[in-house]
Scaffold this motif. Structure first.
Motif, PDB file in Angstrom:
ATOM      1  N   ALA A   2      17.211  -8.119 -17.535  1.00 17.65           N
ATOM      2  CA  ALA A   2      18.848  -8.221 -18.023  1.00 17.65           C
ATOM      3  C   ALA A   2      19.034  -8.837 -19.408  1.00 17.65           C
ATOM      4  O   ALA A   2      19.492  -8.097 -19.894  1.00 17.65           O
ATOM      5  N   ARG A   3      18.958 -10.310 -19.363  1.00 19.09           N
ATOM      6  CA  ARG A   3      18.611 -10.820 -20.599  1.00 19.09           C
ATOM      7  C   ARG A   3      18.436 -10.126 -21.334  1.00 19.09           C
ATOM      8  O   ARG A   3      18.366 -10.184 -22.906  1.00 19.09           O
ATOM      9  N   ARG A   4      16.192  -9.755 -21.704  1.00 19.12           N
ATOM     10  CA  ARG A   4      16.124  -9.244 -22.495  1.00 19.12           C
ATOM     11  C   ARG A   4      16.773  -8.006 -22.892  1.00 19.12           C
ATOM     12  O   ARG A   4      17.067  -7.676 -24.468  1.00 19.12           O
ATOM     13  N   LEU A   5      16.833  -6.746 -21.890  1.00 25.25           N
ATOM     14  CA  LEU A   5      18.296  -5.591 -22.070  1.00 25.25           C
ATOM     15  C   LEU A   5      19.344  -5.890 -23.502  1.00 25.25           C
ATOM     16  O   LEU A   5      19.452  -5.533 -23.902  1.00 25.25           O
ATOM     17  N   ALA A   6      19.885  -7.608 -22.443  1.00 23.01           N
ATOM     18  CA  ALA A   6      21.332  -7.795 -23.571  1.00 23.01           C
ATOM     19  C   ALA A   6      20.929  -7.942 -25.235  1.00 23.01           C
ATOM     20  O   ALA A   6      21.138  -7.825 -25.892  1.00 23.01           O
ATOM     21  N   ALA A   7      19.255  -9.410 -24.550  1.00 22.15           N
ATOM     22  CA  ALA A   7      19.363  -9.706 -26.572  1.00 22.15           C
ATOM     23  C   ALA A   7      18.888  -8.438 -27.327  1.00 22.15           C
ATOM     24  O   ALA A   7      19.249  -8.304 -28.126  1.00 22.15           O
ATOM     25  N   GLU A   8      18.430  -7.489 -26.887  1.00 20.96           N
ATOM     26  CA  GLU A   8      17.925  -5.814 -27.913  1.00 20.96           C
ATOM     27  C   GLU A   8      19.754  -5.058 -27.329  1.00 20.96           C
ATOM     28  O   GLU A   8      18.807  -4.398 -28.819  1.00 20.96           O
ATOM     29  N   ILE A   9      20.516  -5.051 -26.998  1.00 21.85           N
ATOM     30  CA  ILE A   9      21.999  -4.521 -27.486  1.00 21.85           C
ATOM     31  C   ILE A   9      22.330  -5.315 -28.805  1.00 21.85           C
ATOM     32  O   ILE A   9      22.386  -5.043 -30.024  1.00 21.85           O
ATOM     33  N   GLY A  10      21.818  -6.423 -28.962  1.00 22.82           N
ATOM     34  CA  GLY A  10      22.500  -7.822 -29.325  1.00 22.82           C
ATOM     35  C   GLY A  10      21.149  -7.645 -30.529  1.00 22.82           C
ATOM     36  O   GLY A  10      22.179  -7.560 -31.875  1.00 22.82           O
ATOM     37  N   ARG A  11      19.997  -6.899 -30.835  1.00 21.06           N
ATOM     38  CA  ARG A  11      20.160  -6.796 -32.218  1.00 21.06           C
ATOM     39  C   ARG A  11      20.124  -5.049 -32.764  1.00 21.06           C
ATOM     40  O   ARG A  11      19.936  -5.063 -33.553  1.00 21.06           O
ATOM     41  N   LEU A  12      20.532  -4.706 -32.243  1.00 18.97           N
ATOM     42  CA  LEU A  12      20.174  -3.356 -32.175  1.00 18.97           C
ATOM     43  C   LEU A  12      21.647  -3.183 -33.015  1.00 18.97           C
ATOM     44  O   LEU A  12      22.178  -2.624 -34.103  1.00 18.97           O
ATOM     45  N   ALA A  13      23.004  -3.949 -31.841  1.00 16.94           N
ATOM     46  CA  ALA A  13      24.462  -3.567 -32.755  1.00 16.94           C
ATOM     47  C   ALA A  13      24.772  -4.744 -34.148  1.00 16.94           C
ATOM     48  O   ALA A  13      24.911  -5.728 -34.613  1.00 16.94           O
ATOM     49  N   THR A  14      24.948  -3.726 -35.078  1.00 16.54           N
ATOM     50  CA  THR A  14      25.898  -4.491 -36.491  1.00 16.54           C
ATOM     51  C   THR A  14      26.606  -4.540 -37.019  1.00 16.54           C
ATOM     52  O   THR A  14      27.396  -5.202 -37.688  1.00 16.54           O
ATOM     53  N   ARG A  15      27.936  -3.682 -36.299  1.00 18.23           N
ATOM     54  CA  ARG A  15      29.224  -3.557 -35.590  1.00 18.23           C
ATOM     55  C   ARG A  15      30.126  -3.350 -34.809  1.00 18.23           C
ATOM     56  O   ARG A  15      29.090  -2.588 -33.708  1.00 18.23           O
ATOM     57  N   GLN A  75      30.036  -9.360 -20.575  1.00 15.39           N
ATOM     58  CA  GLN A  75      30.222 -10.732 -20.676  1.00 15.39           C
ATOM     59  C   GLN A  75      28.606 -11.165 -20.715  1.00 15.39           C
ATOM     60  O   GLN A  75      28.461 -12.073 -21.919  1.00 15.39           O
ATOM     61  N   ILE A  76      26.933 -10.437 -20.785  1.00 18.77           N
ATOM     62  CA  ILE A  76      26.774 -10.724 -21.227  1.00 18.77           C
ATOM     63  C   ILE A  76      26.195 -10.428 -22.427  1.00 18.77           C
ATOM     64  O   ILE A  76      24.996  -9.785 -23.103  1.00 18.77           O
ATOM     65  N   LEU A  77      26.910  -8.618 -22.587  1.00 15.10           N
ATOM     66  CA  LEU A  77      26.569  -8.298 -23.828  1.00 15.10           C
ATOM     67  C   LEU A  77      27.294  -9.222 -25.460  1.00 15.10           C
ATOM     68  O   LEU A  77      27.812  -9.870 -25.527  1.00 15.10           O
ATOM     69  N   PRO A  78      26.546  -8.683 -26.452  1.00 16.33           N
ATOM     70  CA  PRO A  78      27.463  -9.058 -27.737  1.00 16.33           C
ATOM     71  C   PRO A  78      28.349  -8.293 -28.034  1.00 16.33           C
ATOM     72  O   PRO A  78      29.062  -7.541 -27.511  1.00 16.33           O
ATOM     73  N   PRO A  79      29.611  -9.736 -28.510  1.00 14.97           N
ATOM     74  CA  PRO A  79      30.832  -9.906 -28.728  1.00 14.97           C
ATOM     75  C   PRO A  79      31.183  -8.283 -29.830  1.00 14.97           C
ATOM     76  O   PRO A  79      32.161  -7.544 -29.541  1.00 14.97           O
ATOM     77  N   GLU A  80      29.692  -7.687 -30.199  1.00 19.23           N
ATOM     78  CA  GLU A  80      29.795  -6.387 -31.144  1.00 19.23           C
ATOM     79  C   GLU A  80      30.404  -5.345 -29.899  1.00 19.23           C
ATOM     80  O   GLU A  80      30.925  -4.260 -30.371  1.00 19.23           O
ATOM     81  N   ILE A  81      30.528  -5.017 -28.652  1.00 22.80           N
ATOM     82  CA  ILE A  81      29.949  -4.194 -27.470  1.00 22.80           C
ATOM     83  C   ILE A  81      31.270  -4.506 -26.784  1.00 22.80           C
ATOM     84  O   ILE A  81      31.143  -5.783 -26.467  1.00 22.80           O
ATOM     85  N   GLU A  82      32.439  -3.700 -26.980  1.00 21.45           N
ATOM     86  CA  GLU A  82      33.225  -3.836 -25.896  1.00 21.45           C
ATOM     87  C   GLU A  82      33.551  -2.388 -25.341  1.00 21.45           C
ATOM     88  O   GLU A  82      33.357  -0.772 -25.226  1.00 21.45           O
TER      89      GLU A  82
END
Lengths: 359, 100, 361
Positions: free
Chosen positions: C13-26, C48-55
């Motif tokens: 799960a943490r790896r997937l969340a990190a990957e989403i963080g790498r993908l999301a630029t806005r 709460q483990i998603l990057p701040p870009e993702i709502e």
């Protein structure tokens, strides 16, 4: 056609009430001979002890010696209704004894004596009552308490749900033991004595309309012995609570509110047996919100947590005791869970009865 | 919206003209209607919602999805090595297009 | 449990969340349509483990929450009748109607029973020919095969004492309504995996095309949800808007055709009111004319039962992501989890209830 024989007037007598009925009738609550029958054939043989055998209107107990060293009297009552009356792992009889024993134990008391009041529904099988009473007597023996006084009433069929039992009990809190929300401090450890949700799921597994097959048994158990062992390891326990109806979620929210502090628990630490977890999964229930009848939550000073855990794990009712979380100064009155994934969520107080979800 | 849980079919029978079965959900066994999965056999896993099996779980797809997740771990290690060697990170999405 | 535990691993799960963080630029606003997914997101703290870009915007996909007040009032009226037994899924009992809930009717003597499956209601009707057994048939497409079969079975056995109060709702029209509503902020959808297990995925490519949004069919476990989000973000970042299936072990393109056939026989499309949103055209199912004899609305005189949604409630705006719960003037005042005005406060996973319980403002 033959004449009917003349009535035998000399042999006529009002019929005597049938004494050995298979079911409870209204007369069993009438206070007369049928009531005596119940007392003498069901209750006294099961519960018999010197105080009860006096058969007075009240039990007279000599507690002066117990209170001499600054001990205080704890007094609690608990009413019990459950369907079905006998369920996997127990019956209303064990619940009635353990419920009050545990309420006393949560104040740190050593339970001494119980009263038991029975409301019987007309038509209840006397064999079933006898079975439950004997389970109750065995539970009292295991818990080390005597049932010293009692009462029985009968209500009409359809107005009583079979059987309900109200017990009250007294116990002695040793000098120096002071449990309560005011003792709770930020940093204290939150401990749970074993797996959660066993009782509620055992009942659910035999409930009409939901029935499923699973090896799940109620955890009903007396906890006074466990509490004594914990107090021996750490006389400064802050607070104890048995998470019955509403489960751990309710108890933790009550503790947080009463203490005016926050509580944080760790999701991976929550002990749930695999089959109970499966049952919760298919019905959409949260094990934190499901009832327990033989578990306790303990708030203990952080530096005593390991000693308390060791004492608990050495006791038959605390083998799977584990550290669940901690008390914090932040978010007073709110319980927060750190999830296995590293997120967090609020653990709300459940609103009402736990019902299976489709959504 | 819909709580549905995977379970393994233990037995199949006919009841009131409807295909029913015993399904084991991690030690909890319930009666489940199998009428919508005419091809399902004892031992198969199905997704069950309100007492009805609605979908047979495709083991090959499950394995494929889990393999994707496992590769992510390897990829992350590679990425960490790449970052150490100061090379630009490569997006992972292209590696994990949906299984057929 | 096999097929669940594998999809809950915290490291992955943490790896997937990190990957989403790498993908999301806005910033991206992604709606999970389904209430079960909302439940899982909140329960596991996935938001709460998603990057701040993702709502994550919690959509209208809880059938209990969106059941209109009027239907609940009708169910209450049926349950009050002495000759009826009203059967319901457990989570409907708590949902308040205009004045009371099913618990209150039960307390006043109504015969209200919780069933696990609609077949349990048919079994009850079979064993109680002296009573009218009414099943409160709510649900999205996932529940429709079960409810349809209950009616078919009752028809085949000639169970004249069985009927259904139907309030079925459908996902694709709801997605359309959200995309067409003014102020909509949704950039992409996670489609509901279990709805698609029944209906297949073929309904969604036209929606993705028409509104230019990625739609990713997603499961319910933490890794399923994170994978769905990851694929959605990957599409968004590349400017694509396609249908993807991130839940292939359960969902196929064609869905469960045996179930679809029975649904098509038993149900017919109808305009349906959604609590807090209003009427959405062709967004529900009613009993088809051939099964009208099993329609509780026809069997019992329910005319005159209408209900006004609270004018204070802005749950429709919350569901569309246009406002945050705390921006509704009734939030925490007239509207709390114990006195909910709208869909989003009814269920503990509704956006408003989640905000309220978390003490967020």
């Amino acid at each position: 056609m033959a004449e009917p024989p003349p009535p035998d007037v000399a042999g006529f007598a009002c019929p005597a009430p049938l004494r050995d009925r298979p079911q409870i009738v209204m007369g069993h609550g009438g206070g007369g001979a049928l009531s005596q029958d119940l007392l003498e054939h069901i209750f006294l043989p099961a519960f018999g002890n010197p105080v009860l055998d006096q058969r007075g209107d009240s039990a007279v107990l000599d507690v002066a010696g117990l209170l001499a060293d600054g001990g205080r009297l704890a007094f609690s009552t608990d009413a019990h209704v459950v369907q079905p009356l006998i369920f996997p792992g127990g019956s209303i009889g064990e619940l009635a004894v353990n419920g009050t024993v545990n309420d006393l134990a949560m104040s740190g008391a050593r339970p001494l004596s119980l009263s038991a009041a029975f409301i019987l529904e007309e038509g209840l099988a006397i064999a079933e009552l006898a079975g439950i009473v004997s389970r109750m007597a065995a539970a009292a023996e295991r818990a080390g308490v005597s049932i010293v006084t009692g009462d029985t009433k009968v209500v009409e069929r359809g107005r009583g749900d079979g059987l309900s039992i109200t017990t009250a009990g007294i116990g002695v809190v040793p000098a120096g033991v002071e449990l309560g929300p005011r003792q709770v401090q930020p940093g204290d450890a939150v401990i749970v004595s074993g797996t959660l949700a066993d009782h509620g799921m055992a009942i659910m597994s035999v409930r009409e309309g939901l029935a499923f097959e699973a090896a799940i048994e109620s955890d009903t158990a007396p906890l006074a012995g466990l509490v004594a062992a914990m107090l021996a390891a750490c006389p400064w326990l802050r607070l104890l609570r048995d998470p019955t109806r509403g489960g751990v979620a309710t108890s933790l929210n009550e503790i947080a509110a009463a203490a005016g502090l926050g509580i944080e628990i760790e999701e991976p630490a929550i002990p749930v047996s695999p089959v109970v977890a499966s049952g919760c999964e298919i019905l959409g229930l949260d094990p934190l919100q499901v009832a327990n009848e033989g578990k306790l939550l303990a708030i203990v000073p952080a530096d005593e947590a390991q000693a308390v855990l060791a004492a608990m794990r050495a006791h038959e009712h605390g083998r799977q005791a584990t550290l669940l979380g901690r008390v914090v100064a932040e978010h007073p009155g709110i319980v927060v869970m750190r999830t296995a994934l590293g997120g967090s969520r609020v653990v709300p107080m459940p609103i009402g009865e736990q019902l299976p979800r489709i959504c | 919206m819909c709580l549905a849980v995977p379970g393994q079919v233990e037995s199949i029978r006919d009841e009131h003209g409807i295909r029913m079965g015993r399904v084991n959900f991690g030690g909890v066994v319930k009666d489940v209607c199998l009428a919508y999965l005419p091809e399902i056999a004892v031992g198969d896993y199905a997704i069950v919602h309100v007492g009805f099996a609605i979908s047979k779980i495709d083991e090959a797809s499950a394995q494929e999805t889990l393999r994707t997740f496992a590769e992510l771990g390897i990829l992350e290690e590679e990425l960490a090595e790449l970052r150490e060697s100061d090379e630009p990170a490569r997006p992972a999405a292209d590696k994990t297009e949906p299984a057929p | 449990m096999k097929h669940l535990a594998e999809y809950r691993d915290a490291d992955t799960a943490r790896r997937l969340a990190a990957e989403i963080g790498r993908l999301a630029t806005r910033p991206w606003a992604i709606m999970e349509v389904c209430g079960g997914q909302t439940h899982s997101i909140i329960r596991n703290g996935i938001d709460q483990i998603l990057p701040p870009e993702i709502e994550m915007i919690h959509g209208p996909g809880c059938p209990v929450c969106v059941t209109p007040l009027e239907t609940i009032d009708k169910a209450l009226a049926i349950a009050r009748r002495p000759e009826t037994i009203l059967c319901s899924f457990g989570d409907m009992l708590r949902v308040p109607g205009s004045r009371e809930d099913l618990f209150a009717v039960k307390a006043a003597g109504g015969d209200v029973r919780v069933v696990y499956s609609p077949l349990d209601a048919v079994t009850l009707a079979r064993s109680r020919p002296d009573r009218e057994v009414v099943f409160l048939a709510i649900g999205f497409e996932t529940t429709a095969p079960a409810n349809a079969m209950a009616v078919q079975l009752a028809a085949r056995e000639g169970l004249a004492n069985f009927s259904m109060l139907v309030s079925h709702v459908l996902v694709p029209p709801a997605i359309r309504a959200i995309m067409m509503s003014p102020g909509n902020r949704v950039n992409a959808f996670l489609a509901a995996g279990h709805v698609c297990s029944v209906m297949g995925t073929w309904q969604y490519p036209p929606l993705a095309e028409e509104f230019g949004v990625p739609i990713v069919v997603t499961g319910f476990e933490p890794l399923d949800l994170l994978e769905g989000i990851r694929r959605t973000v990957a599409q968004l970042e590349r400017g694509r808007h396609e249908l993807e299936n991130a839940y292939p072990r359960v969902v196929s393109e064609r869905g469960n055709e045996a179930a679809q056939a029975v649904i098509a026989e038993v149900f017919a499309p109808v305009d349906r009111a959604w609590r807090g949103i209003g009427v959405i055209p062709a967004s529900g199912w009613r009993l088809a004319d051939a099964y009208a004899g099993f329609d509780a609305e026809r069997r019992f005189d329910l005319t005159g039962i209408t209900a006004e949604e609270s004018p204070l409630c802005q749950s429709g705006e919350v569901l569309k992501g246009a406002i945050k719960p705390s921006q509704c003037p009734a939030f925490g005042k007239e509207c709390t989890p114990r006195t909910p005005l709208g869909a989003t406060m009814v269920s503990s996973e509704g956006a408003c209830a989640a905000y309220y319980n978390a003490g967020r403002t």
